[in-house]
Write a protein that holds these residues in place. Structure first.
Motif, PDB file in Angstrom:
ATOM      1  N   THR A 231     -10.719 -11.918   3.519  1.00  0.00           N
ATOM      2  CA  THR A 231      -9.536 -11.290   4.099  1.00  0.00           C
ATOM      3  C   THR A 231      -8.371 -12.256   4.249  1.00  0.00           C
ATOM      4  O   THR A 231      -7.272 -11.841   4.620  1.00  0.00           O
ATOM      5  CB  THR A 231      -9.844 -10.651   5.466  1.00  0.00           C
ATOM      6  N   SER A 232      -8.584 -13.527   3.930  1.00  0.00           N
ATOM      7  CA  SER A 232      -7.473 -14.462   3.957  1.00  0.00           C
ATOM      8  C   SER A 232      -6.677 -14.424   2.647  1.00  0.00           C
ATOM      9  O   SER A 232      -5.615 -15.032   2.541  1.00  0.00           O
ATOM     10  CB  SER A 232      -7.981 -15.886   4.229  1.00  0.00           C
ATOM     11  N   ARG A 233      -7.167 -13.688   1.661  1.00  0.00           N
ATOM     12  CA  ARG A 233      -6.462 -13.602   0.381  1.00  0.00           C
ATOM     13  C   ARG A 233      -5.172 -12.806   0.564  1.00  0.00           C
ATOM     14  O   ARG A 233      -5.166 -11.784   1.271  1.00  0.00           O
ATOM     15  CB  ARG A 233      -7.339 -12.932  -0.671  1.00  0.00           C
ATOM     16  N   PRO A 234      -4.076 -13.217  -0.071  1.00  0.00           N
ATOM     17  CA  PRO A 234      -2.800 -12.508   0.087  1.00  0.00           C
ATOM     18  C   PRO A 234      -2.898 -11.017  -0.239  1.00  0.00           C
ATOM     19  O   PRO A 234      -2.310 -10.192   0.460  1.00  0.00           O
ATOM     20  CB  PRO A 234      -1.871 -13.225  -0.901  1.00  0.00           C
ATOM     21  N   ALA A 235      -3.642 -10.671  -1.280  1.00  0.00           N
ATOM     22  CA  ALA A 235      -3.764  -9.255  -1.654  1.00  0.00           C
ATOM     23  C   ALA A 235      -4.362  -8.455  -0.505  1.00  0.00           C
ATOM     24  O   ALA A 235      -3.932  -7.336  -0.204  1.00  0.00           O
ATOM     25  CB  ALA A 235      -4.629  -9.108  -2.903  1.00  0.00           C
ATOM     26  N   PHE A 236      -5.344  -9.033   0.150  1.00  0.00           N
ATOM     27  CA  PHE A 236      -6.002  -8.342   1.254  1.00  0.00           C
ATOM     28  C   PHE A 236      -5.043  -8.157   2.424  1.00  0.00           C
ATOM     29  O   PHE A 236      -5.019  -7.104   3.050  1.00  0.00           O
ATOM     30  CB  PHE A 236      -7.236  -9.128   1.722  1.00  0.00           C
ATOM     31  N   LYS A 237      -4.268  -9.180   2.709  1.00  0.00           N
ATOM     32  CA  LYS A 237      -3.330  -9.067   3.835  1.00  0.00           C
ATOM     33  C   LYS A 237      -2.311  -7.968   3.554  1.00  0.00           C
ATOM     34  O   LYS A 237      -1.979  -7.167   4.435  1.00  0.00           O
ATOM     35  CB  LYS A 237      -2.623 -10.409   4.072  1.00  0.00           C
ATOM     36  N   LYS A 238      -1.875  -7.916   2.318  1.00  0.00           N
ATOM     37  CA  LYS A 238      -0.840  -6.923   1.973  1.00  0.00           C
ATOM     38  C   LYS A 238      -1.409  -5.507   2.078  1.00  0.00           C
ATOM     39  O   LYS A 238      -0.794  -4.619   2.679  1.00  0.00           O
ATOM     40  CB  LYS A 238      -0.328  -7.193   0.559  1.00  0.00           C
ATOM     41  N   VAL A 239      -2.589  -5.278   1.516  1.00  0.00           N
ATOM     42  CA  VAL A 239      -3.156  -3.928   1.533  1.00  0.00           C
ATOM     43  C   VAL A 239      -3.567  -3.547   2.950  1.00  0.00           C
ATOM     44  O   VAL A 239      -3.375  -2.405   3.390  1.00  0.00           O
ATOM     45  CB  VAL A 239      -4.349  -3.844   0.559  1.00  0.00           C
ATOM     46  N   SER A 240      -4.080  -4.498   3.685  1.00  0.00           N
ATOM     47  CA  SER A 240      -4.492  -4.248   5.070  1.00  0.00           C
ATOM     48  C   SER A 240      -3.331  -3.756   5.917  1.00  0.00           C
ATOM     49  O   SER A 240      -3.484  -2.879   6.778  1.00  0.00           O
ATOM     50  CB  SER A 240      -5.063  -5.536   5.667  1.00  0.00           C
ATOM     51  N   ALA A 241      -2.153  -4.287   5.644  1.00  0.00           N
ATOM     52  CA  ALA A 241      -0.957  -3.915   6.423  1.00  0.00           C
ATOM     53  C   ALA A 241      -0.616  -2.437   6.271  1.00  0.00           C
ATOM     54  O   ALA A 241      -0.006  -1.842   7.153  1.00  0.00           O
ATOM     55  CB  ALA A 241       0.226  -4.787   6.017  1.00  0.00           C
ATOM     56  N   GLY A 242      -1.036  -1.830   5.167  1.00  0.00           N
ATOM     57  CA  GLY A 242      -0.744  -0.408   4.953  1.00  0.00           C
ATOM     58  C   GLY A 242      -1.804   0.522   5.538  1.00  0.00           C
ATOM     59  O   GLY A 242      -1.672   1.748   5.467  1.00  0.00           O
ATOM     60  N   MET A 243      -2.848  -0.060   6.116  1.00  0.00           N
ATOM     61  CA  MET A 243      -3.969   0.757   6.622  1.00  0.00           C
ATOM     62  C   MET A 243      -3.829   0.955   8.127  1.00  0.00           C
ATOM     63  O   MET A 243      -3.085   0.247   8.807  1.00  0.00           O
ATOM     64  CB  MET A 243      -5.296   0.079   6.272  1.00  0.00           C
ATOM     65  N   LEU A 244      -4.559   1.894   8.676  1.00  0.00           N
ATOM     66  CA  LEU A 244      -4.509   2.189  10.110  1.00  0.00           C
ATOM     67  C   LEU A 244      -4.978   0.996  10.915  1.00  0.00           C
ATOM     68  O   LEU A 244      -5.893   0.280  10.518  1.00  0.00           O
ATOM     69  CB  LEU A 244      -5.465   3.342  10.439  1.00  0.00           C
ATOM     70  N   GLY A 245      -4.354   0.824  12.096  1.00  0.00           N
ATOM     71  CA  GLY A 245      -4.835  -0.189  13.013  1.00  0.00           C
ATOM     72  C   GLY A 245      -4.413  -1.589  12.621  1.00  0.00           C
ATOM     73  O   GLY A 245      -5.021  -2.567  13.012  1.00  0.00           O
ATOM     74  N   SER A 246      -3.332  -1.687  11.841  1.00  0.00           N
ATOM     75  CA  SER A 246      -2.887  -3.028  11.448  1.00  0.00           C
ATOM     76  C   SER A 246      -1.845  -3.541  12.443  1.00  0.00           C
ATOM     77  O   SER A 246      -1.238  -2.762  13.167  1.00  0.00           O
ATOM     78  CB  SER A 246      -2.312  -3.014  10.057  1.00  0.00           C
TER      79      SER A 246
ATOM     80  N   VAL B 116     -11.761  -2.019  13.262  1.00  0.00           N
ATOM     81  CA  VAL B 116     -10.910  -1.493  14.333  1.00  0.00           C
ATOM     82  C   VAL B 116     -11.692  -0.570  15.278  1.00  0.00           C
ATOM     83  O   VAL B 116     -11.117   0.054  16.161  1.00  0.00           O
ATOM     84  CB  VAL B 116      -9.636  -0.788  13.801  1.00  0.00           C
ATOM     85  N   THR B 117     -13.004  -0.483  15.091  1.00  0.00           N
ATOM     86  CA  THR B 117     -13.844   0.300  15.999  1.00  0.00           C
ATOM     87  C   THR B 117     -14.630  -0.659  16.896  1.00  0.00           C
ATOM     88  O   THR B 117     -14.721  -1.853  16.598  1.00  0.00           O
ATOM     89  CB  THR B 117     -14.866   1.173  15.233  1.00  0.00           C
TER      90      THR B 117
ATOM     91  N   TYR C 118      -2.109   7.580  -7.553  1.00  0.00           N
ATOM     92  CA  TYR C 118      -1.933   8.719  -6.663  1.00  0.00           C
ATOM     93  C   TYR C 118      -2.918   8.586  -5.516  1.00  0.00           C
ATOM     94  O   TYR C 118      -4.121   8.526  -5.733  1.00  0.00           O
ATOM     95  CB  TYR C 118      -2.203  10.031  -7.421  1.00  0.00           C
ATOM     96  N   GLY C 119      -2.400   8.552  -4.277  1.00  0.00           N
ATOM     97  CA  GLY C 119      -3.304   8.426  -3.137  1.00  0.00           C
ATOM     98  C   GLY C 119      -2.543   8.072  -1.887  1.00  0.00           C
ATOM     99  O   GLY C 119      -1.353   8.394  -1.771  1.00  0.00           O
ATOM    100  N   SER C 120      -3.237   7.433  -0.970  1.00  0.00           N
ATOM    101  CA  SER C 120      -2.610   7.040   0.285  1.00  0.00           C
ATOM    102  C   SER C 120      -3.015   5.610   0.620  1.00  0.00           C
ATOM    103  O   SER C 120      -4.190   5.272   0.502  1.00  0.00           O
ATOM    104  CB  SER C 120      -3.070   7.976   1.402  1.00  0.00           C
ATOM    105  N   PRO C 121      -2.060   4.797   1.060  1.00  0.00           N
ATOM    106  CA  PRO C 121      -2.418   3.414   1.398  1.00  0.00           C
ATOM    107  C   PRO C 121      -3.421   3.320   2.549  1.00  0.00           C
ATOM    108  O   PRO C 121      -4.081   2.301   2.705  1.00  0.00           O
ATOM    109  CB  PRO C 121      -1.076   2.784   1.809  1.00  0.00           C
TER     110      PRO C 121
END
Lengths: 220, 217
Positions: B202-217, B181-182, B7-10
């Motif tokens: 941040t080159s790890r696939p998991a990081f790329k996937k989660v990063s895509a759901g965050m602001l400023g991607s 992003v600041t 339960y939360g927000s990406p």
């Protein structure tokens, strides 16, 4: 023969957190003072042990550890047969019990610690070291802490200790700041029925009493 | 093994911390949105999951958990058969170092970086307010001191806990991702080993996937 050394003074809340754990686990140790007034905590030798230049640091025959909560977990993991067997939650490999301890230890570190440490600074250390108290900071942090203690009060109405039926690291972690705060403003804890009951129980533990004795002894 | 519900927000830092773990172990999970814009995290339904009224919370059958770092450990332990070992609990010295740098993240890194992110990103974007530059400046000074320690550590060690990627490194991702992003992202230029470590993790696939759901991607 103690192969365990803790660096720091028992008056430091973070150091006393580690001492409480060592006493609970019946692990012998040597306390090595760090003269912060003389800047020993920023000396190259000490920075090798604790790169942020803070106390405590902990060393045994296997490794050097810093950050008091990490040290406590390490003590439990490296001395599993000694002393208190339930500090990390139930029996070996009980994932649910261990997770409950982790959860409430995080609550302490993330929710209880910031406002309680700010209050400890304002109410105890500022006057001790001749700093002026900040009434706004006191008020703000008392309000934050009150909200946290309200959550604790509901939890402790359903559960004997924070993580469950046993005293664990999650409760222990609260002893240092709790002890100072209760001495300055008993009402915070004691006006809440379940928090009060819990506080009286955890602060009465022999291991904690030994830490308090060390704090009250003349500091060499 | 049946899936878990998060339960939360990406876009939330602490939710992202858990998402990373779920992705790293390849767990089956459902992300159930809890909107902090509408204050849903303080609703009775969510307070029943997280009594502090925060996100995330995790449900696994009857088990309900809060505190992202504790949830992360639970996920990593539950799915340790996946072959991804980010806790090193089989090795006392290594697991001690994971705990040390996880605590360093909680107690040193996070208190310094989060006011910078909060003031420069959350206050204007979410609250429509003006950043408090005094808070940013004093936090930046603290953050640089922390980065000096990290630079020294990462000059001697490929990752924080040792020569292995662990939960300690992962835990630093969400707030750092937002600092990037600041305008204050440039602070990392002075700490080349920290910068290299950041680029590596941040080159790890998991990081790329989660990063895509965050602001400023």
């Amino acid at each position: 023969m103690a192969s365990v050394t803790v660096y720091g003074t028992p008056l430091s809340p973070a150091v006393s957190r580690v001492l409480a754990c060592l006493f609970e686990k019946d692990v012998d140790f040597k306390l090595a003072p760090v003269d912060m007034a003389k800047g020993q905590h920023k000396s190259p030798d000490f920075l090798k042990l604790q790169p942020f230049g803070q106390v405590p640091a902990f060393q045994d025959e296997l490794t050097t550890v810093f950050e008091s909560r990490a040290i406590c977990k390490y003590i439990c993991n490296n001395y599993p047969e000694k002393g208190n067997q339930t500090l990390m939650g139930g029996r070996d490999g009980d994932l649910l019990a261990q997770t409950s301890v982790d959860q409430w230890l995080e609550a302490e570190g993330q929710s209880f610690n910031p406002p309680s440490s700010a209050l400890v600074f304002q109410l105890a250390f500022a006057p001790m070291f001749g700093f002026k108290q900040d009434p706004a900071a006191i008020e703000q942090n008392e309000a934050k802490l009150a909200n946290v203690l309200d959550v604790y009060d509901r939890r402790l109405g359903e559960s004997k200790f924070l993580a469950g039926d046993d005293f664990t690291l999650a409760d222990l972690a609260h002893l240092p700041n709790g002890h100072i705060l209760v001495s300055k403003n008993e009402d915070l804890f004691m006006s809440r029925k379940n928090v009060g009951r819990w506080w009286e129980e955890i602060s009465a533990r022999p291991a904690w009493k030994k830490v308090v004795e060390m704090q009250n002894a003349p500091q060499g | 093994m049946s899936g878990v519900k998060l339960y939360g927000s990406p876009m939330s830092t602490c939710t992202a911390r858990v998402l990373l773990c779920l992705e790293e172990v390849g767990a089956e999970y459902e992300l159930v949105p809890v909107s902090t814009l509408t204050g849903e995290q303080k609703s009775p339904a969510h307070l029943a999951r997280n009594p502090f009224g925060q996100i995330p919370a995790l449900e696994d059958g009857d088990l309900v958990l809060f505190e992202s770092r504790a949830i992360s450990k639970y996920v990593l332990r539950k799915y340790k058969e996946s072959g991804t070992d980010l806790l090193k609990e089989g090795n006392l010295a290594e697991s001690a170092m994971v705990e040390v740098w996880l605590e360093a993240e909680s107690q040193q890194y996070n208190p310094a970086i989060s006011p910078i992110v909060y003031q420069s990103l959350v206050v204007p974007k979410m609250g429509g307010g003006t950043p408090d530059q005094a808070i940013i400046d004093s936090s930046l000074e603290k953050f640089k001191k922390v980065l000096e320690v990290y630079e020294a550590r990462l000059s001697k060690s490929k990752y924080l806990a040792g020569d292995f990627f662990s939960l300690a490194d992962l835990s630093h991702f969400p707030y750092t991702r937002y600092l990037m992003v600041t305008p204050y992202a440039s602070v990392f230029e002075s700490y080349p080993h920290v910068k290299a470590w950041w680029e590596d993790i941040t080159s790890r696939p998991a990081f790329k996937k989660v990063s895509a759901g965050m602001l400023g991607s």
